[in-house]
Design a protein around this motif. Structure first.
Motif, PDB file in Angstrom:
ATOM      1  N   LEU A 114       2.129   2.678  -3.450  1.00 19.08           N
ATOM      2  CA  LEU A 114       1.194   3.287  -4.400  1.00 19.08           C
ATOM      3  C   LEU A 114       1.543   4.743  -4.689  1.00 19.08           C
ATOM      4  O   LEU A 114       1.881   5.510  -3.784  1.00 19.08           O
ATOM      5  CB  LEU A 114      -0.234   3.210  -3.854  1.00 19.08           C
ATOM      6  CG  LEU A 114      -0.947   1.862  -3.971  1.00 19.08           C
ATOM      7  CD1 LEU A 114      -2.268   1.907  -3.210  1.00 19.08           C
ATOM      8  CD2 LEU A 114      -1.207   1.520  -5.441  1.00 19.08           C
TER       9      LEU A 114
ATOM     10  N   LYS B  85      -0.742  10.513  -1.849  1.00 20.02           N
ATOM     11  CA  LYS B  85      -0.683  10.514  -0.391  1.00 20.02           C
ATOM     12  C   LYS B  85       0.713  10.121   0.113  1.00 20.02           C
ATOM     13  O   LYS B  85       1.192  10.658   1.109  1.00 20.02           O
ATOM     14  CB  LYS B  85      -1.731   9.554   0.173  1.00 20.02           C
ATOM     15  CG  LYS B  85      -3.160   9.923  -0.173  1.00 20.02           C
ATOM     16  CD  LYS B  85      -4.135   8.897   0.392  1.00 20.02           C
ATOM     17  CE  LYS B  85      -5.572   9.244   0.007  1.00 20.02           C
ATOM     18  NZ  LYS B  85      -6.540   8.242   0.526  1.00 20.02           N
TER      19      LYS B  85
ATOM     20  N   ASP C  79      -0.294   7.542  -5.218  1.00 21.60           N
ATOM     21  CA  ASP C  79      -1.660   8.052  -5.144  1.00 21.60           C
ATOM     22  C   ASP C  79      -1.725   9.491  -4.644  1.00 21.60           C
ATOM     23  O   ASP C  79      -2.808  10.009  -4.349  1.00 21.60           O
ATOM     24  CB  ASP C  79      -2.497   7.153  -4.211  1.00 21.60           C
ATOM     25  CG  ASP C  79      -1.856   6.991  -2.830  1.00 21.60           C
ATOM     26  OD1 ASP C  79      -0.803   7.630  -2.594  1.00 21.60           O
ATOM     27  OD2 ASP C  79      -2.391   6.228  -2.019  1.00 21.60           O
TER      28      ASP C  79
ATOM     29  N   ASP D 251       4.641   0.258 -12.108  1.00 25.20           N
ATOM     30  CA  ASP D 251       3.942   1.546 -12.078  1.00 25.20           C
ATOM     31  C   ASP D 251       4.899   2.691 -11.769  1.00 25.20           C
ATOM     32  O   ASP D 251       4.684   3.834 -12.204  1.00 25.20           O
ATOM     33  CB  ASP D 251       2.820   1.525 -11.037  1.00 25.20           C
ATOM     34  CG  ASP D 251       1.651   0.630 -11.452  1.00 25.20           C
ATOM     35  OD1 ASP D 251       1.549   0.333 -12.661  1.00 25.20           O
ATOM     36  OD2 ASP D 251       0.872   0.233 -10.572  1.00 25.20           O
TER      37      ASP D 251
ATOM     38  N   ARG E  52       3.280  -2.948  -8.882  1.00 24.48           N
ATOM     39  CA  ARG E  52       3.524  -1.638  -8.262  1.00 24.48           C
ATOM     40  C   ARG E  52       4.880  -1.086  -8.697  1.00 24.48           C
ATOM     41  O   ARG E  52       5.039   0.120  -8.918  1.00 24.48           O
ATOM     42  CB  ARG E  52       3.470  -1.768  -6.743  1.00 24.48           C
ATOM     43  CG  ARG E  52       2.115  -2.226  -6.206  1.00 24.48           C
ATOM     44  CD  ARG E  52       1.114  -1.078  -6.134  1.00 24.48           C
ATOM     45  NE  ARG E  52      -0.244  -1.581  -5.982  1.00 24.48           N
ATOM     46  CZ  ARG E  52      -0.808  -1.926  -4.835  1.00 24.48           C
ATOM     47  NH1 ARG E  52      -0.108  -1.840  -3.704  1.00 24.48           N
ATOM     48  NH2 ARG E  52      -2.063  -2.346  -4.786  1.00 24.48           N
TER      49      ARG E  52
ATOM     50  N   ASP F 184       0.828  -1.211   0.000  1.00 20.44           N
ATOM     51  CA  ASP F 184       0.000   0.000   0.000  1.00 20.44           C
ATOM     52  C   ASP F 184       0.862   1.261   0.000  1.00 20.44           C
ATOM     53  O   ASP F 184       0.504   2.276  -0.613  1.00 20.44           O
ATOM     54  CB  ASP F 184      -0.933   0.016   1.210  1.00 20.44           C
ATOM     55  CG  ASP F 184      -2.041  -1.028   1.107  1.00 20.44           C
ATOM     56  OD1 ASP F 184      -2.323  -1.465  -0.039  1.00 20.44           O
ATOM     57  OD2 ASP F 184      -2.601  -1.414   2.145  1.00 20.44           O
TER      58      ASP F 184
END
Length: 534
Positions: free
Chosen positions: A29, A33, A31, A91, A88, A26
């Motif tokens: 990511l 954040k 994102d 990415d 991930r 997590d």
């Protein structure tokens, strides 16, 4: 939230800590954040955890009967989250931070290495050569595919391409499988390939002059594999992921009694298949020109069958403009070294001589090739005369930097082909007769160049630039001077010609034009000549 290092430590300490891997994934990511520093640390921790699990044989294949239900669940859960981890990491290749991009590549290669070693340990003998291509193919696809963010500029740049080229140039097995994977991607999903990034990497890959068999990222070396096993490489002793369909290359490597990463045949075939698939993709004119620029030096010499490029190069040569000029090198290489028959080669070359030729960026490159093409003493006089006449006509409207190339070029052609010297001495056409030469005719045999005169060269003798007019004066004398070295003129620009004129020494006394002076008595204007000392 626990520290990332603590989570990784607990995940490796016992199976009860494995759910901490989800937290690490997590934190990887992008994102908005998670900070880049957090993503970097989580990526490093996740990669470390999975590599350690590989070392502990947690991923080693076992027979169904040898595994308990709990072991099956754990193995399945680990495999599922390993796939998430590699996704991930791929990415991160689209990250705006170059350091994250290159770090993600390194992490993925660590996983490739450990998974390959794990695959080897599951085989009957650890001396068999294998390559786990599943993760690596995912890396290649992510690297060479177009960015998913259509509204943003692709952030992948020089940093990641340079890093990947360095890795591929270091590890022979990675280079081999990169070309295979990119070739498959170009065949299966041509519209998804980022032609710019793919070209930057492909064009910089080193040739296969030295394949030592010791520089493999998987850690296996050729010396570890017995000769007896190498003879069976084509079938049972070369294994890769189920997505790899490279059996043909491996069969050829088997005939050489060496491993595929060490085989020049395997590398050259992968290189050929990759480029042939890549050249069928629709691409921008910028990339198209870059390919043609390196075609004769980088691509053709390493192809297993260079003649497979005939269609691509002939279409490029027939396209016209700068593309035709750039295709000349590759096409001539096929004609000269690979027996390509192109009967209309000189006629097409003649049509390239238009108003734009002497002003294009690749002018110097073209004249080097044209000098080579017209060097044979066995060319018919009418053909050479057509080139000379057309260049003479174009020089009337060309810049001085282009004219100083044309004049010595024509002089060399006349020295090499004395049969066309008569064009200098033929009478200039009268106004009623006109020049017999047909500038609009694209067939050298029908343009009547040999029946015309080179009155254009006489006009250049009166050019406004002294260096041009003096250079054109060579045709007013017998052609007894030695050949010119064309290289001395190809890189001259208008600015360099201006500098040459500006540096010339002026005479001490410069005569000036007549100056008008008003008479004191009559008020009229009288003419007199003032000589002003400079």
């Amino acid at each position: 939230m626990k520290e990332i290092a603590t989570i990784a430590k607990e995940a490796l300490a016992s199976k009860t800590g494995l759910p901490g891997i989800v937290t690490l994934l997590d934190l990887m990511l992008i994102d908005g954040k998670n900070k880049n520093s957090t993503i970097h640390a989580a990526s490093a921790a996740s990669t470390h955890v999975f590599c350690k699990l590989f070392e502990r044989k947690e991923f080693a294949k076992k027979t169904v009967n040898a595994m308990t239900d709990s072991e099956k669940k754990v193995a399945s859960w680990l495999r599922e989250h390993l796939d998430i981890c590699t996704s991930r990491l791929t990415d991160l290749l689209a990250s705006n931070e170059p350091s994250l991009q290159t770090f993600a590549v390194d992490c993925l290669l660590k996983i490739v290495r450990e998974e390959t070693i794990n695959l080897m340990s599951s085989q009957k003998s650890d001396t068999e050569w294998v390559f786990e291509n599943t993760v690596f193919s995912k890396l290649v696809n992510a690297l060479c595919s177009k960015s998913k963010a259509n509204d943003k500029k692709d952030s992948r740049g020089v940093a990641i391409t340079s890093h990947v080229v360095e890795l591929l140039s270091t590890w022979d097995d990675l280079k081999l499988y990169f070309m295979r994977n990119l070739g498959k991607l170009a065949k299966a999903q041509p519209d998804s390939v980022d032609v710019s990034i793919a070209f930057e990497i492909l064009s910089q890959l080193h040739s296969e002059k030295e394949l030592t068999g010791s520089n493999w990222v998987t850690g296996t070396t050729a010396s570890k594999i017995s000769t007896k096993k190498r003879k069976r490489l084509g079938k049972s002793h070369v294994k890769a992921s189920s997505e790899d369909d490279s059996s043909n290359e491996e069969d050829e490597a088997a005939t050489e009694n060496i491993l595929p990463p060490q085989s020049k045949t395997a590398h050259r075939k992968a290189f050929t298949d990759c480029w042939l698939a890549y050249l069928k993709i629709e691409m921008s004119m910028e990339v198209y020109k870059k390919i043609l620029l390196v075609m004769h030096k980088t691509i053709i010499p390493r192809m297993t069958q260079p003649t497979l490029l005939i269609d691509f190069l002939t279409e490029s040569y027939n396209a016209g403009g700068a593309v035709s000029l750039l295709a000349l090198n590759g096409l001539f290489t096929l004609i000269n070294q690979h027996n390509l028959d192109y009967p209309d080669f000189y006629q097409k070359l003649y049509t390239l001589l238009d108003e734009n030729l002497l002003n294009v960026k690749y002018r110097s490159r073209f004249f080097r090739l044209l000098d080579l093409f017209l060097s044979s003493a066995y060319l018919p006089a009418y053909l050479v005369a057509a080139f000379v006449k057309r260049l003479s006509r174009l020089s009337l409207v060309a810049s001085p930097s282009a004219v100083v190339i044309v004049i010595p070029f024509i002089y060399n052609l006349m020295k090499r082909h004395p049969a066309i010297i008569t064009m200098i001495h033929q009478a200039e056409p009268s106004e009623s007769e006109g020049d017999l030469f047909d500038m609009s005719e694209n067939d050298p045999a029908k343009c009547h160049a040999l029946e015309s005169s080179l009155w254009e060269l006489h006009s250049l003798h009166m050019h406004y630039l002294p260096s041009v007019s003096s250079l054109a004066g060579i045709f007013q004398e017998p052609l007894t001077k030695p050949f010119y070295d064309i290289e001395d003129f190809l890189d001259l620009a208008y600015s360099s010609l201006f500098d040459l004129e500006a540096k010339k020494e002026l005479p001490e006394d410069v005569p000036m034009a007549p100056v008008m002076k008003k008479s004191e008595n009559s008020g009229s204007m009288d003419f007199f000549v003032d000589v002003v000392a400079m």
